[in-house]
Design a protein around this motif. Structure first.
Motif, short mmCIF file in Angstrom:
data_model
loop_
_atom_site.label_atom_id
_atom_site.label_comp_id
_atom_site.label_asym_id
_atom_site.label_seq_id
_atom_site.Cartn_x
_atom_site.Cartn_y
_atom_site.Cartn_z
N ALA A 172 52.89 36.90 34.47
CA ALA A 172 52.07 36.13 33.53
C ALA A 172 52.23 34.64 33.79
CB ALA A 172 52.45 36.47 32.09
N GLY A 175 50.54 33.53 36.93
CA GLY A 175 49.10 33.75 37.02
C GLY A 175 48.72 34.83 38.02
N LEU A 177 47.27 37.96 38.30
CA LEU A 177 46.47 38.88 37.51
C LEU A 177 46.58 40.32 38.00
CD1 LEU A 177 44.44 39.15 35.18
CD2 LEU A 177 42.61 38.75 36.85
N ASP A 178 46.51 40.52 39.32
CA ASP A 178 46.57 41.88 39.85
C ASP A 178 47.89 42.56 39.51
OD1 ASP A 178 44.04 41.60 40.88
OD2 ASP A 178 44.71 41.15 42.93
N ILE A 181 47.83 43.63 35.81
CA ILE A 181 47.02 44.84 35.61
C ILE A 181 47.77 46.07 36.09
CG2 ILE A 181 44.91 46.02 36.36
CD1 ILE A 181 43.51 43.30 36.34
N GLN A 209 42.32 45.02 31.65
CA GLN A 209 41.68 43.77 32.05
C GLN A 209 41.77 42.74 30.94
OE1 GLN A 209 40.05 43.35 35.30
NE2 GLN A 209 40.46 41.26 34.62
N ASP A 210 41.43 43.12 29.72
CA ASP A 210 41.46 42.16 28.62
C ASP A 210 42.88 41.74 28.28
OD1 ASP A 210 38.74 42.18 28.41
OD2 ASP A 210 38.65 43.53 26.68
N ALA A 212 45.51 41.75 30.33
CA ALA A 212 46.01 40.92 31.43
C ALA A 212 45.42 39.51 31.36
CB ALA A 212 45.69 41.57 32.77
N ASN A 213 44.13 39.42 31.05
CA ASN A 213 43.50 38.09 30.93
C ASN A 213 44.14 37.28 29.81
OD1 ASN A 213 41.67 38.48 33.02
ND2 ASN A 213 40.07 39.28 31.69
N ARG A 214 44.54 37.95 28.75
CA ARG A 214 45.17 37.25 27.61
C ARG A 214 46.47 36.59 28.03
NH1 ARG A 214 47.87 34.93 24.77
NH2 ARG A 214 48.23 35.04 22.51
N ASN A 216 47.46 36.06 31.40
CA ASN A 216 47.42 35.46 32.73
C ASN A 216 47.58 33.94 32.65
OD1 ASN A 216 47.14 35.56 35.55
ND2 ASN A 216 44.96 35.05 35.40
#
Length: 274
Positions: A172, A175, A177-178, A181, A209-210, A212-214, A216
């Protein structure tokens, strides 16, 4: 009939973990089927959750009956159901196989046992368990915490989920992202209590996805902590936890993250540096 059969394996796993394998668990699933047949479930949006609540209530009644009769439960062992093992079975076995754990599990009160099994082994939210047990979410969390501390017997270095949570926090902050996830279960949920949601975070996010985006690029100030015996994290301010990140890890993946800032809840948590 078909809709029930889709969830039979899950219900058998829940009943087996709460009651131990054998006739009692099978009876609980059969009683769940009978109640399903009699009920009007046309408007039930989450049938799996509804059935889980029903079978858990039946198991809770059975546990209370056992306690009243002072039955000897020590001979029950946590083992794989004999028919069609499910992914839930594999996850639970990876986390909790062994007669030593089952012996301790048998010594818990019925509410402690149900709260621990449903939350720690099946990622049911404390709000849902609280409704089942007729307790507040804070009191229900305390039941599970007491049970967890008795069962785990771990040190901060060996706390369940530590490697996964540590990897998640590092990804996190970087950054990645992969990587985030990959550490999340396909059905992961992020839940924020009312106090946390008032600070801005969405009260509920579903899916890797959501979630992880939160996180990232975030969690810069979150510290890896041991929360009631299992790995978690906390945002600290002047030496006090203001928001606790309560992770549920099953089979090496994060299935739930609860953001907790309610002062009553935080006061009841046991936090240790990782």
């Amino acid at each position: 009939m078909e809709s029930f059969e889709q969830h039979r394996g899950h219900l058998t796993a829940v009943a087996t973990r709460i009651l131990g394998p054998g006739g009692d668990a099978e009876d609980a699933v059969q009683e769940t089927w009978l109640r399903f047949e009699r009920a009007d479930t046309a408007d039930v949006e989450n049938l799996r959750g509804w059935l889980t609540t029903v079978v858990s209530r039946i198991c809770l009644d059975q546990l209370r009956s056992r306690t009243a009769r002072r039955e000897d439960l020590v001979d029950h062992h946590l083992e794989r159901p004999t028919e069609d093992p499910t992914p839930e079975d594999d996850a639970v076995l990876a986390e909790a196989v062994g007669s030593a754990m089952q012996t301790v599990l048998d010594e818990l009160t019925p509410p402690e046992r149900v709260a621990f099994v449903l939350h720690d082994l099946f990622a049911v939210s404390f709000d849902e368990i609280a409704a089942l047990l007729d307790r507040s979410p804070a009191a229900t969390r305390q039941l599970a915490s007491r049970a967890r501390r008795r069962i785990r017997g771990t040190t901060p270095a060996t706390a369940p989920g530590r490697e996964v949570v540590d990897a998640f926090l590092r990804a996190a902050r970087a950054g990645e992202l992969d990587t985030l996830i990959a550490l999340l279960d396909p059905d992961v949920v992020l839940r924020a209590d009312a106090t946390t949601a008032a600070m801005g975070p969405a009260p509920l996010l579903i899916g890797p996805q959501d979630v992880a985006n939160r996180f990232n690029g975030g969690a810069q100030s979150a510290k890896l902590m041991i929360v009631d015996g299992i790995a978690g994290a906390a945002w600290m301010h002047r030496g006090e936890a203001r928001v606790v990140f309560d992770f549920t890890v099953i089979d090496g993946r994060i299935v739930a993250i609860d953001l907790l800032a309610d002062p009553e809840v935080l006061a009841g948590l046991v936090l240790e540096p990782a």
